[in-house]
Motif scaffolding. Structure first.
Motif, PDB file in Angstrom:
ATOM      1  N   VAL A  52       0.831  -1.201   0.000  1.00 33.71           N
ATOM      2  CA  VAL A  52       0.000   0.000   0.000  1.00 33.71           C
ATOM      3  C   VAL A  52       0.868   1.255   0.000  1.00 33.71           C
ATOM      4  CG1 VAL A  52      -1.703   1.329   1.312  1.00 33.71           C
ATOM      5  CG2 VAL A  52      -1.912  -1.152   1.156  1.00 33.71           C
ATOM      6  N   LEU A  53       1.896   1.270   0.855  1.00 36.89           N
ATOM      7  CA  LEU A  53       2.762   2.451   0.944  1.00 36.89           C
ATOM      8  C   LEU A  53       3.473   2.701  -0.382  1.00 36.89           C
ATOM      9  CD1 LEU A  53       4.350   1.807   4.463  1.00 36.89           C
ATOM     10  CD2 LEU A  53       2.280   3.088   3.897  1.00 36.89           C
ATOM     11  N   VAL A  54       3.995   1.634  -0.983  1.00 36.60           N
ATOM     12  CA  VAL A  54       4.709   1.775  -2.251  1.00 36.60           C
ATOM     13  C   VAL A  54       3.767   2.226  -3.357  1.00 36.60           C
ATOM     14  CG1 VAL A  54       5.884   0.480  -4.078  1.00 36.60           C
ATOM     15  CG2 VAL A  54       6.566   0.178  -1.691  1.00 36.60           C
ATOM     16  N   HIS A  55       2.555   1.661  -3.383  1.00 39.16           N
ATOM     17  CA  HIS A  55       1.573   2.059  -4.395  1.00 39.16           C
ATOM     18  C   HIS A  55       1.244   3.548  -4.285  1.00 39.16           C
ATOM     19  CE1 HIS A  55      -1.994   2.049  -6.941  1.00 39.16           C
ATOM     20  NE2 HIS A  55      -2.658   2.618  -5.948  1.00 39.16           N
ATOM     21  N   GLN A  56       1.051   4.009  -3.041  1.00 38.50           N
ATOM     22  CA  GLN A  56       0.712   5.422  -2.851  1.00 38.50           C
ATOM     23  C   GLN A  56       1.845   6.331  -3.300  1.00 38.50           C
ATOM     24  OE1 GLN A  56      -0.164   5.155   1.343  1.00 38.50           O
ATOM     25  NE2 GLN A  56      -2.367   5.032   1.000  1.00 38.50           N
ATOM     26  N   TRP A  57       3.081   5.994  -2.924  1.00 40.18           N
ATOM     27  CA  TRP A  57       4.205   6.850  -3.292  1.00 40.18           C
ATOM     28  C   TRP A  57       4.537   6.756  -4.781  1.00 40.18           C
ATOM     29  CZ3 TRP A  57       5.665  10.955  -1.115  1.00 40.18           C
ATOM     30  CH2 TRP A  57       5.594  11.099   0.276  1.00 40.18           C
ATOM     31  N   ARG A  58       4.328   5.583  -5.374  1.00 42.16           N
ATOM     32  CA  ARG A  58       4.563   5.466  -6.815  1.00 42.16           C
ATOM     33  C   ARG A  58       3.575   6.352  -7.582  1.00 42.16           C
ATOM     34  NH1 ARG A  58       4.478   0.152  -7.487  1.00 42.16           N
ATOM     35  NH2 ARG A  58       6.733  -0.112  -7.704  1.00 42.16           N
ATOM     36  N   ARG A  59       2.351   6.423  -7.098  1.00 46.03           N
ATOM     37  CA  ARG A  59       1.337   7.273  -7.712  1.00 46.03           C
ATOM     38  C   ARG A  59       1.747   8.742  -7.617  1.00 46.03           C
ATOM     39  NH1 ARG A  59      -3.294   6.938  -4.105  1.00 46.03           N
ATOM     40  NH2 ARG A  59      -2.101   8.553  -3.014  1.00 46.03           N
ATOM     41  N   GLU A  60       2.326   9.133  -6.459  1.00 46.54           N
ATOM     42  CA  GLU A  60       2.693  10.526  -6.260  1.00 46.54           C
ATOM     43  C   GLU A  60       4.017  10.884  -6.923  1.00 46.54           C
ATOM     44  OE1 GLU A  60       0.596  12.689  -4.804  1.00 46.54           O
ATOM     45  OE2 GLU A  60      -0.761  10.965  -4.720  1.00 46.54           O
ATOM     46  N   LEU A  61       4.965   9.958  -6.933  1.00 47.39           N
ATOM     47  CA  LEU A  61       6.297  10.244  -7.488  1.00 47.39           C
ATOM     48  C   LEU A  61       6.405   9.932  -8.972  1.00 47.39           C
ATOM     49  CD1 LEU A  61       8.523   8.784  -4.618  1.00 47.39           C
ATOM     50  CD2 LEU A  61       7.931  11.186  -5.004  1.00 47.39           C
ATOM     51  N   GLY A  62       5.567   9.009  -9.440  1.00 48.74           N
ATOM     52  CA  GLY A  62       5.674   8.584 -10.822  1.00 48.74           C
ATOM     53  C   GLY A  62       6.569   7.357 -10.941  1.00 48.74           C
ATOM     54  N   GLU A  63       6.487   6.681 -12.077  1.00 50.31           N
ATOM     55  CA  GLU A  63       7.239   5.456 -12.301  1.00 50.31           C
ATOM     56  C   GLU A  63       8.721   5.732 -12.542  1.00 50.31           C
ATOM     57  OE1 GLU A  63       6.390   2.352 -12.246  1.00 50.31           O
ATOM     58  OE2 GLU A  63       4.198   2.360 -12.182  1.00 50.31           O
ATOM     59  N   GLY A  65      12.339   6.678 -12.340  1.00 43.93           N
ATOM     60  CA  GLY A  65      13.358   7.061 -11.376  1.00 43.93           C
ATOM     61  C   GLY A  65      12.982   6.911  -9.918  1.00 43.93           C
ATOM     62  N   SER A  66      11.878   6.257  -9.619  1.00 43.70           N
ATOM     63  CA  SER A  66      11.442   6.161  -8.223  1.00 43.70           C
ATOM     64  C   SER A  66      11.729   4.791  -7.610  1.00 43.70           C
ATOM     65  CB  SER A  66       9.945   6.458  -8.114  1.00 43.70           C
ATOM     66  OG  SER A  66       9.183   5.488  -8.828  1.00 43.70           O
ATOM     67  N   GLU A  67      12.352   3.883  -8.358  1.00 42.19           N
ATOM     68  CA  GLU A  67      12.543   2.519  -7.868  1.00 42.19           C
ATOM     69  C   GLU A  67      13.347   2.473  -6.573  1.00 42.19           C
ATOM     70  OE1 GLU A  67      13.320   3.558 -10.855  1.00 42.19           O
ATOM     71  OE2 GLU A  67      12.411   2.314 -12.411  1.00 42.19           O
ATOM     72  N   GLY A  68      14.422   3.276  -6.514  1.00 39.29           N
ATOM     73  CA  GLY A  68      15.299   3.243  -5.350  1.00 39.29           C
ATOM     74  C   GLY A  68      14.612   3.670  -4.064  1.00 39.29           C
ATOM     75  N   VAL A  69      13.957   4.823  -4.096  1.00 35.66           N
ATOM     76  CA  VAL A  69      13.307   5.320  -2.885  1.00 35.66           C
ATOM     77  C   VAL A  69      12.140   4.424  -2.485  1.00 35.66           C
ATOM     78  CG1 VAL A  69      11.690   6.881  -4.060  1.00 35.66           C
ATOM     79  CG2 VAL A  69      12.453   7.396  -1.727  1.00 35.66           C
ATOM     80  N   LEU A  70      11.452   3.836  -3.456  1.00 34.71           N
ATOM     81  CA  LEU A  70      10.345   2.932  -3.145  1.00 34.71           C
ATOM     82  C   LEU A  70      10.860   1.659  -2.475  1.00 34.71           C
ATOM     83  CD1 LEU A  70       8.115   3.274  -6.347  1.00 34.71           C
ATOM     84  CD2 LEU A  70       7.820   4.367  -4.114  1.00 34.71           C
ATOM     85  N   ILE A  73      11.515   2.525   1.108  1.00 30.12           N
ATOM     86  CA  ILE A  73      10.269   2.565   1.878  1.00 30.12           C
ATOM     87  C   ILE A  73       9.842   1.152   2.263  1.00 30.12           C
ATOM     88  CG2 ILE A  73       7.793   3.059   1.700  1.00 30.12           C
ATOM     89  CD1 ILE A  73       8.582   5.538   0.037  1.00 30.12           C
ATOM     90  N   ARG A  74       9.970   0.221   1.333  1.00 33.29           N
ATOM     91  CA  ARG A  74       9.588  -1.159   1.620  1.00 33.29           C
ATOM     92  C   ARG A  74      10.491  -1.763   2.709  1.00 33.29           C
ATOM     93  NH1 ARG A  74       6.411  -4.727  -0.858  1.00 33.29           N
ATOM     94  NH2 ARG A  74       6.152  -3.397  -2.692  1.00 33.29           N
ATOM     95  N   ILE A  75      11.791  -1.525   2.604  1.00 37.33           N
ATOM     96  CA  ILE A  75      12.737  -2.056   3.588  1.00 37.33           C
ATOM     97  C   ILE A  75      12.497  -1.429   4.952  1.00 37.33           C
ATOM     98  CG2 ILE A  75      15.184  -2.141   4.231  1.00 37.33           C
ATOM     99  CD1 ILE A  75      15.827  -2.438   1.261  1.00 37.33           C
ATOM    100  N   ARG A  76      12.182  -0.137   4.980  1.00 36.56           N
ATOM    101  CA  ARG A  76      11.915   0.535   6.256  1.00 36.56           C
ATOM    102  C   ARG A  76      10.688  -0.070   6.927  1.00 36.56           C
ATOM    103  NH1 ARG A  76       8.920   4.800   8.351  1.00 36.56           N
ATOM    104  NH2 ARG A  76       9.956   5.913  10.046  1.00 36.56           N
ATOM    105  N   ARG A  77       9.660  -0.364   6.156  1.00 35.12           N
ATOM    106  CA  ARG A  77       8.449  -0.999   6.694  1.00 35.12           C
ATOM    107  C   ARG A  77       8.791  -2.364   7.306  1.00 35.12           C
ATOM    108  NH1 ARG A  77       3.290  -2.022   8.734  1.00 35.12           N
ATOM    109  NH2 ARG A  77       2.353  -3.785   7.660  1.00 35.12           N
ATOM    110  N   ILE A  78       9.637  -3.126   6.616  1.00 35.96           N
ATOM    111  CA  ILE A  78      10.053  -4.427   7.137  1.00 35.96           C
ATOM    112  C   ILE A  78      10.834  -4.242   8.435  1.00 35.96           C
ATOM    113  CG2 ILE A  78      11.517  -6.436   6.690  1.00 35.96           C
ATOM    114  CD1 ILE A  78      10.823  -6.098   3.715  1.00 35.96           C
ATOM    115  N   GLY A  79      11.700  -3.229   8.467  1.00 35.39           N
ATOM    116  CA  GLY A  79      12.458  -2.960   9.682  1.00 35.39           C
ATOM    117  C   GLY A  79      11.569  -2.658  10.866  1.00 35.39           C
TER     118      GLY A  79
END
Length: 211
Positions: A52-63, A65-70, A73-79
């Motif tokens: 959900v978090l990645v989907h929301q940020w991908r929508r806001e940042l665009g496809e 060049g956003s792979e790294g920051v997304l 975000i996923r790794i931080r959620r796991i942490g």
């Protein structure tokens, strides 16, 4: 406006997909082992899972060049989930999460399970007052003790006590068992652990502070 750039990007993605056939096969194995999607409220728009978090940020940042920051975000959620799991097990033994992290650090060093207060400051990025407070709390519970530093007459070492070691070993054994159970689907992917570990090592190396 010319439409050539989008076509070029699409073609490059297609070429990359063909070149990465082994990686794609591994991704498909991961997908096959993935448990069924969680239901609400886990997928609410305010606090959902990483998808959900990645989907929301991908929508806001665009496809583009956003792979790294997304991925970050996923790794931080796991942490955060790992922190919750560690917290539950440590507090079941009557030890605060922050104190348990210090006990873990002492335990993983091996004999004599000791370190200098300055190492604690660097490791946990806390003030000297906070480090002293945590050491005091561990000493009061007979989880750690202060010893003279043989290489510095003015300093001291913080050492894990037998009681502290027993608690760490108990918690780590329970966590290991829980991880093995929860990660059973992950273990179904041949070579999955090695590939993920290599990817995480590269990710960490890339974001490590420079200089």
């Amino acid at each position: 406006m010319s439409k050539n750039p989008p076509k070029t990007r699409t073609r490059s993605k297609s070429i990359r997909a063909r070149a990465d056939a082994p990686a794609q096969a591994l991704v498909e194995q991961y997908a096959a082992a993935l448990p069924s999607p969680p239901q609400a409220p886990d997928l609410n728009t305010v606090w959902g899972n990483a998808d959900v978090l990645v989907h929301q940020w991908r929508r806001e940042l665009g496809e583009e060049g956003s792979e790294g920051v997304l991925m970050g975000i996923r790794i931080r959620r796991i942490g955060m989930l790992l922190d919750e799991l560690t917290m539950a097990h440590s507090e079941a033994e009557g030890v605060k999460h922050t104190d348990f992290l210090l006990l873990m650090a002492l335990r993983r060093l091996g004999e004599p399970y000791a370190m200098r207060p300055t190492d604690i400051l660097k490791m946990h990025s806390v003030t000297s007052g906070t480090a002293t407070y945590r050491i005091d709390q561990l000493a009061k519970q007979d989880l750690a003790e202060r010893l003279p530093d043989p290489r510095d007459r003015r300093g001291y070492l913080v050492r894990l006590t037998p009681r502290g070691k027993k608690i760490v070993d108990t918690v780590m054994a329970r966590m290991q068992a829980e991880f093995n159970e929860r990660l059973a689907p992950f273990a179904q992917v041949a070579g999955g652990h090695d590939v993920l570990e290599a990817a995480l090592r590269l990710f960490e190396a890339c974001i490590e502070p420079r200089g």
